[in-house]
Design a protein around this motif. Structure first.
Motif, PDB file in Angstrom:
ATOM      1  N   LYS A 218       0.816  -1.228   0.000  1.00  0.00           N
ATOM      2  CA  LYS A 218       0.000   0.000   0.000  1.00  0.00           C
ATOM      3  C   LYS A 218       0.842   1.267   0.000  1.00  0.00           C
ATOM      4  CE  LYS A 218      -3.841   2.251   0.143  1.00  0.00           C
ATOM      5  NZ  LYS A 218      -5.039   2.142   0.883  1.00  0.00           N
ATOM      6  N   LEU A 219       1.880   1.318   0.824  1.00  0.00           N
ATOM      7  CA  LEU A 219       2.692   2.534   0.943  1.00  0.00           C
ATOM      8  C   LEU A 219       3.296   2.938  -0.392  1.00  0.00           C
ATOM      9  CD1 LEU A 219       4.043   4.750   2.643  1.00  0.00           C
ATOM     10  CD2 LEU A 219       5.866   3.128   3.177  1.00  0.00           C
ATOM     11  N   GLU A 220       3.973   2.014  -1.048  1.00  0.00           N
ATOM     12  CA  GLU A 220       4.610   2.382  -2.315  1.00  0.00           C
ATOM     13  C   GLU A 220       3.580   2.647  -3.414  1.00  0.00           C
ATOM     14  OE1 GLU A 220       6.969  -1.295  -3.711  1.00  0.00           O
ATOM     15  OE2 GLU A 220       6.413  -1.666  -1.627  1.00  0.00           O
ATOM     16  N   GLN A 221       2.438   1.976  -3.342  1.00  0.00           N
ATOM     17  CA  GLN A 221       1.378   2.247  -4.320  1.00  0.00           C
ATOM     18  C   GLN A 221       0.864   3.676  -4.201  1.00  0.00           C
ATOM     19  OE1 GLN A 221      -1.374  -0.906  -3.381  1.00  0.00           O
ATOM     20  NE2 GLN A 221      -0.515  -2.320  -4.881  1.00  0.00           N
ATOM     21  N   VAL A 222       0.636   4.121  -2.958  1.00  0.00           N
ATOM     22  CA  VAL A 222       0.142   5.483  -2.733  1.00  0.00           C
ATOM     23  C   VAL A 222       1.184   6.510  -3.171  1.00  0.00           C
ATOM     24  CG1 VAL A 222      -0.521   7.164  -0.958  1.00  0.00           C
ATOM     25  CG2 VAL A 222      -1.420   4.826  -0.866  1.00  0.00           C
ATOM     26  N   LEU A 223       2.444   6.256  -2.817  1.00  0.00           N
ATOM     27  CA  LEU A 223       3.507   7.206  -3.154  1.00  0.00           C
ATOM     28  C   LEU A 223       3.756   7.260  -4.657  1.00  0.00           C
ATOM     29  CD1 LEU A 223       5.978   6.443  -0.232  1.00  0.00           C
ATOM     30  CD2 LEU A 223       4.513   8.453  -0.503  1.00  0.00           C
ATOM     31  N   THR A 224       3.656   6.116  -5.319  1.00  0.00           N
ATOM     32  CA  THR A 224       3.803   6.092  -6.781  1.00  0.00           C
ATOM     33  C   THR A 224       2.675   6.873  -7.446  1.00  0.00           C
ATOM     34  OG1 THR A 224       4.931   3.950  -6.709  1.00  0.00           O
ATOM     35  CG2 THR A 224       3.942   4.590  -8.805  1.00  0.00           C
ATOM     36  N   LYS A 225       1.472   6.709  -6.918  1.00  0.00           N
ATOM     37  CA  LYS A 225       0.319   7.437  -7.459  1.00  0.00           C
ATOM     38  C   LYS A 225       0.484   8.944  -7.283  1.00  0.00           C
ATOM     39  CE  LYS A 225      -4.737   7.261  -7.492  1.00  0.00           C
ATOM     40  NZ  LYS A 225      -5.954   6.635  -6.914  1.00  0.00           N
ATOM     41  N   LYS A 226       1.185   9.347  -6.208  1.00  0.00           N
ATOM     42  CA  LYS A 226       1.431  10.770  -5.976  1.00  0.00           C
ATOM     43  C   LYS A 226       2.542  11.324  -6.856  1.00  0.00           C
ATOM     44  CE  LYS A 226      -0.222  11.341  -1.214  1.00  0.00           C
ATOM     45  NZ  LYS A 226       0.131  11.849   0.132  1.00  0.00           N
ATOM     46  N   GLY A 227       3.196  10.441  -7.622  1.00  0.00           N
ATOM     47  CA  GLY A 227       4.198  10.913  -8.574  1.00  0.00           C
ATOM     48  C   GLY A 227       5.643  10.644  -8.200  1.00  0.00           C
TER      49      GLY A 227
END
Length: 272
Positions: free
Chosen positions: A157-166
């Protein structure tokens, strides 16, 4: 969450109260200090082992990107230990990490960093990966890179959210969590005697390991009258997924917070 009252029966009358933590004893000193020996018998019930990963060419290539990153994230003390030990092998000293903004999920990880002479720049008020991700603003202009060394069972979840933020997230696996196939003798005896009053899960992996070790009949017998504790939200969700009712979850997601919550839970009956 279920009230302690009164459906859990005689476990509250037994002294001392048998409390099992899903960690090795060396990691429980702070909890033991918070749970008075005249009231509680704390037993270690480690359910997984942490092992280093093979130091492959790919791992070295991933770590070559660390010092060029903007942020360094740690969500476990094991990630800190294995990362800093590997950096020694690569000839990189901890002082070289001061150019990065170091982010941690909670105080346990922050304390581990101090043992290597490193300070924490960013830590959420609620000690979860989701809360940590919330502290990162969306990337709007120049590229931003995050280096996130982790374990093989870490949630995505953490890296998915951060990747989505750019953000460009580099997340090499630096350690492995290997679930155990059996219980250490002291914990095994308590389970066999149906004497586990309180079981404190300290990670989702510990929930999965215990449920795999116990047969369905053993689970029903051993855990139906046991007070179940979860150290935080992800462990709480793992308990629910395993069919367990959580009685205790601390407001501070640490072993110390869990110990204080256990003492508070039993205080009305154990002190009187």
């Amino acid at each position: 969450d279920r009230s302690p009252s009164r459906g859990l029966g005689d476990v509250y009358k037994r002294q001392p109260i048998n409390v099992l933590f899903s960690r090795e004893y060396s990691k429980l000193k702070s909890a033991v200090n918070l749970l008075p020996a005249q009231r509680y018998k704390v037993t270690a019930c480690p359910l997984f082992d942490i092992t280093a990963v093979e130091k492959t060419v790919q791992l070295r290539a991933d770590f070559a990107q660390m010092l060029a990153s903007d942020y360094l994230i740690f969500t476990s003390q094991y990630a800190v230990i294995e990362t800093l030990e590997y950096l020694k092998l690569l000839g990189i000293n901890s002082a070289q990490l001061n150019a990065l903004k170091i982010c941690v999920v909670g105080p346990v990880v922050a304390r581990q960093l101090t043992e290597y002479g490193l300070n924490t720049d960013l830590m959420p008020e609620l000690y979860t990966a989701e809360s940590l991700a919330d502290l990162f603003p969306p990337v709007t202009d120049q590229a931003q890179q995050i280096f996130f060394p982790k374990g093989n069972r870490a949630a995505l979840k953490l890296e998915q959210v951060l990747t989505k933020k750019g953000y460009n997230v580099v997340s090499p696996i630096i350690y492995k969590t290997e679930l155990r196939c059996g219980l250490d003798s002291p914990a095994k005896i308590l389970f066999e005697n149906n004497s586990v009053d309180c079981f404190a899960f300290t990670s989702p992996s510990s929930v999965q390991a215990l449920m795999a070790i116990l047969t369905n009949a053993e689970q029903q017998k051993a855990l139906s009258h046991t007070v179940i504790c979860a150290i935080g939200t992800t462990t709480y969700q793992a308990c629910l997924a395993a069919g367990l009712t959580v009685n205790i979850m601390p407001t501070e997601y640490t072993v110390e917070g869990l110990a204080r919550a256990i003492d508070s839970f039993y205080a009305p009956t154990s002190s009187g």
